[in-house]
Design a protein around this motif. Structure first.
Motif, PDB file in Angstrom:
ATOM      1  N   SER A 190      24.059 -56.260 -69.772  1.00  0.00           N
ATOM      2  CA  SER A 190      24.319 -54.996 -69.096  1.00  0.00           C
ATOM      3  C   SER A 190      24.641 -53.920 -70.119  1.00  0.00           C
ATOM      4  N   GLN A 191      24.983 -52.730 -69.640  1.00  0.00           N
ATOM      5  CA  GLN A 191      25.386 -51.636 -70.520  1.00  0.00           C
ATOM      6  C   GLN A 191      26.184 -50.635 -69.699  1.00  0.00           C
ATOM      7  N   ALA A 192      26.749 -49.636 -70.398  1.00  0.00           N
ATOM      8  CA  ALA A 192      27.523 -48.607 -69.711  1.00  0.00           C
ATOM      9  C   ALA A 192      26.652 -47.882 -68.691  1.00  0.00           C
ATOM     10  N   GLY A 193      27.262 -47.479 -67.599  1.00  0.00           N
ATOM     11  CA  GLY A 193      26.527 -46.743 -66.589  1.00  0.00           C
ATOM     12  C   GLY A 193      27.368 -46.532 -65.339  1.00  0.00           C
ATOM     13  N   PHE A 194      26.856 -45.733 -64.426  1.00  0.00           N
ATOM     14  CA  PHE A 194      27.601 -45.406 -63.210  1.00  0.00           C
ATOM     15  C   PHE A 194      26.620 -45.139 -62.080  1.00  0.00           C
ATOM     16  N   VAL A 195      27.121 -45.166 -60.863  1.00  0.00           N
ATOM     17  CA  VAL A 195      26.309 -44.855 -59.692  1.00  0.00           C
ATOM     18  C   VAL A 195      26.500 -43.382 -59.339  1.00  0.00           C
ATOM     19  N   ASP A 196      25.409 -42.642 -59.314  1.00  0.00           N
ATOM     20  CA  ASP A 196      25.447 -41.238 -58.923  1.00  0.00           C
ATOM     21  C   ASP A 196      25.885 -41.165 -57.462  1.00  0.00           C
ATOM     22  N   PRO A 197      27.045 -40.532 -57.194  1.00  0.00           N
ATOM     23  CA  PRO A 197      27.553 -40.503 -55.812  1.00  0.00           C
ATOM     24  C   PRO A 197      26.662 -39.719 -54.858  1.00  0.00           C
ATOM     25  N   VAL A 198      25.796 -38.867 -55.393  1.00  0.00           N
ATOM     26  CA  VAL A 198      24.916 -38.053 -54.545  1.00  0.00           C
ATOM     27  C   VAL A 198      23.650 -38.818 -54.168  1.00  0.00           C
ATOM     28  N   THR A 199      23.007 -39.441 -55.177  1.00  0.00           N
ATOM     29  CA  THR A 199      21.719 -40.106 -54.943  1.00  0.00           C
ATOM     30  C   THR A 199      21.846 -41.611 -54.733  1.00  0.00           C
ATOM     31  N   GLY A 200      22.980 -42.195 -55.182  1.00  0.00           N
ATOM     32  CA  GLY A 200      23.140 -43.642 -55.103  1.00  0.00           C
ATOM     33  C   GLY A 200      22.406 -44.393 -56.197  1.00  0.00           C
ATOM     34  N   ASN A 230      35.539 -49.251 -63.186  1.00  0.00           N
ATOM     35  CA  ASN A 230      34.882 -49.865 -64.341  1.00  0.00           C
ATOM     36  C   ASN A 230      35.848 -50.847 -65.007  1.00  0.00           C
ATOM     37  N   PHE A 231      35.548 -52.137 -64.890  1.00  0.00           N
ATOM     38  CA  PHE A 231      36.502 -53.141 -65.359  1.00  0.00           C
ATOM     39  C   PHE A 231      36.650 -53.134 -66.877  1.00  0.00           C
ATOM     40  N   LEU A 232      35.607 -52.710 -67.613  1.00  0.00           N
ATOM     41  CA  LEU A 232      35.701 -52.733 -69.068  1.00  0.00           C
ATOM     42  C   LEU A 232      36.708 -51.699 -69.574  1.00  0.00           C
ATOM     43  N   GLN A 233      36.794 -50.563 -68.912  1.00  0.00           N
ATOM     44  CA  GLN A 233      37.814 -49.578 -69.271  1.00  0.00           C
ATOM     45  C   GLN A 233      39.213 -50.145 -69.035  1.00  0.00           C
ATOM     46  N   ILE A 234      39.382 -50.859 -67.923  1.00  0.00           N
ATOM     47  CA  ILE A 234      40.686 -51.458 -67.630  1.00  0.00           C
ATOM     48  C   ILE A 234      41.023 -52.513 -68.676  1.00  0.00           C
ATOM     49  N   LEU A 235      40.035 -53.356 -69.014  1.00  0.00           N
ATOM     50  CA  LEU A 235      40.249 -54.390 -70.035  1.00  0.00           C
ATOM     51  C   LEU A 235      40.573 -53.756 -71.383  1.00  0.00           C
ATOM     52  N   ASP A 236      39.882 -52.680 -71.716  1.00  0.00           N
ATOM     53  CA  ASP A 236      40.144 -51.997 -72.984  1.00  0.00           C
ATOM     54  C   ASP A 236      41.573 -51.458 -73.028  1.00  0.00           C
ATOM     55  N   ASN A 288      28.539 -36.156 -69.023  1.00  0.00           N
ATOM     56  CA  ASN A 288      28.950 -34.957 -68.292  1.00  0.00           C
ATOM     57  C   ASN A 288      28.901 -35.206 -66.791  1.00  0.00           C
ATOM     58  N   GLN A 289      27.875 -35.928 -66.347  1.00  0.00           N
ATOM     59  CA  GLN A 289      27.740 -36.240 -64.926  1.00  0.00           C
ATOM     60  C   GLN A 289      28.762 -37.288 -64.491  1.00  0.00           C
ATOM     61  N   TRP A 290      29.071 -38.232 -65.375  1.00  0.00           N
ATOM     62  CA  TRP A 290      29.988 -39.332 -65.049  1.00  0.00           C
ATOM     63  C   TRP A 290      31.444 -38.886 -65.018  1.00  0.00           C
ATOM     64  N   ALA A 291      31.759 -37.788 -65.706  1.00  0.00           N
ATOM     65  CA  ALA A 291      33.152 -37.381 -65.908  1.00  0.00           C
ATOM     66  C   ALA A 291      33.963 -37.325 -64.616  1.00  0.00           C
ATOM     67  N   ALA A 292      33.353 -36.821 -63.551  1.00  0.00           N
ATOM     68  CA  ALA A 292      34.100 -36.620 -62.294  1.00  0.00           C
ATOM     69  C   ALA A 292      34.605 -37.921 -61.696  1.00  0.00           C
ATOM     70  N   THR A 293      33.893 -39.037 -61.945  1.00  0.00           N
ATOM     71  CA  THR A 293      34.295 -40.316 -61.345  1.00  0.00           C
ATOM     72  C   THR A 293      34.673 -41.371 -62.388  1.00  0.00           C
ATOM     73  N   TYR A 294      34.702 -40.993 -63.647  1.00  0.00           N
ATOM     74  CA  TYR A 294      34.884 -41.954 -64.739  1.00  0.00           C
ATOM     75  C   TYR A 294      36.173 -42.762 -64.604  1.00  0.00           C
ATOM     76  N   ASP A 295      37.249 -42.102 -64.185  1.00  0.00           N
ATOM     77  CA  ASP A 295      38.551 -42.767 -64.093  1.00  0.00           C
ATOM     78  C   ASP A 295      38.800 -43.435 -62.750  1.00  0.00           C
ATOM     79  N   SER A 296      37.858 -43.334 -61.831  1.00  0.00           N
ATOM     80  CA  SER A 296      38.123 -43.843 -60.486  1.00  0.00           C
ATOM     81  C   SER A 296      37.037 -44.763 -59.947  1.00  0.00           C
ATOM     82  N   ASP A 297      36.027 -45.099 -60.761  1.00  0.00           N
ATOM     83  CA  ASP A 297      34.916 -45.888 -60.217  1.00  0.00           C
ATOM     84  C   ASP A 297      35.075 -47.384 -60.427  1.00  0.00           C
TER      85      ASP A 297
END
Length: 246
Positions: A171-181, A22-28, A11-20
């Motif tokens: 590694s595993q799935a994950g993202f950087v919180d744009p607010v906290t880093g 993530n090379f694995l999404q592109i490869l998929d 839910n938190q990742w949704a806002a940046t999921y398509d723009s961050d």
């Protein structure tokens, strides 16, 4: 990193999921261009399709071009579903009637709570095919194949892709919180290809296509971006198409 429950994290990742980036999404997406025609070739006319873990609708958009298809796009994250609905609505409106799905329904569903809420899955049952990409990392194998066996008709097909265990060991799935880093990670499992195939067979699935395991090559970086550079030479992705026998 900060570890969060899968639903909360996505839910938190949704806002940046398509723009961050993530090379694995592109490869998929690149590999789905190669795989999905094999699935389309074995589908009946006007198939009933389920996407388990549709995310932001990256692959749901492809399914809308299957003539007469009845599609259920499911995810356990309302944030992801909201983005998927907006993306697919605009695509659907642009498709000519003879070349588009008959219906597309989005629904909030969680594979992990299937037993507690099985009746809510009844409209999706007896499907001709299930598509599930980069989802299995977050689900125990036995639970995943139990749900797929409940939803697919005998003879139905399952297209599944996932992070390769060679990458998952590092590694595993994950993202950087744009607010906290801070790096945020959901619960993940590093399933091997052989573990998947063994579990699939216990639920009466047989291999139809693959498995294909994909390393990151230097030549991929033009499309994958710089975040793929440290994964050059490492298996990052795998995919299979399975058929339900029983």
């Amino acid at each position: 990193p900060i570890y969060k429950p899968t639903v909360e994290a996505y839910n938190q990742w949704a806002a940046t999921y398509d723009s961050d980036g993530n090379f694995l999404q592109i490869l998929d997406s690149l590999m789905m261009d190669k795989i999905i025609p094999y699935l389309f070739d074995v589908l009946p006319h006007a198939p009933k399709l389920i996407e388990l873990g549709c995310g932001t609708g990256r692959n749901t958009a492809r399914l809308q071009s299957v003539p007469g298809a009845r599609i259920w796009a499911l995810d356990n994250s309302h944030g992801m579903l909201e983005i998927a609905m907006g993306r697919c609505r605009s695509i659907r409106e642009s498709l000519p009637d003879p070349n588009k799905a008959e219906s597309l329904e989005f629904a909030l569903r969680d594979i992990l709570s299937f037993h507690e809420n099985e009746s809510t899955w009844d409209p999706m049952k007896n499907a001709d095919a299930i598509i599930s990409t980069l989802v299995l990392e977050h689900i125990p194998l036995d639970q995943f194949f139990m749900v797929c066996s409940k939803l697919l008709r005998p003879g139905g097909h399952l297209l599944c892709t996932n992070m390769h265990s060679d990458m998952g060991a590092i590694s595993q799935a994950g993202f950087v919180d744009p607010v906290t880093g801070s790096k945020v990670r959901p619960l993940s499992y590093a399933h091997t290809v052989q573990e998947l195939l063994t579990c699939a067979s216990t639920w009466d699935f047989t291999l139809l296509w693959g498995p294909v395991e994909r390393k990151v090559e230097t030549s991929d970086l033009v499309e994958l971006g710089d975040r793929g550079r440290k994964w050059v030479g490492i298996n990052a992705w795998f995919g299979v198409i399975l058929k339900r026998l029983g």
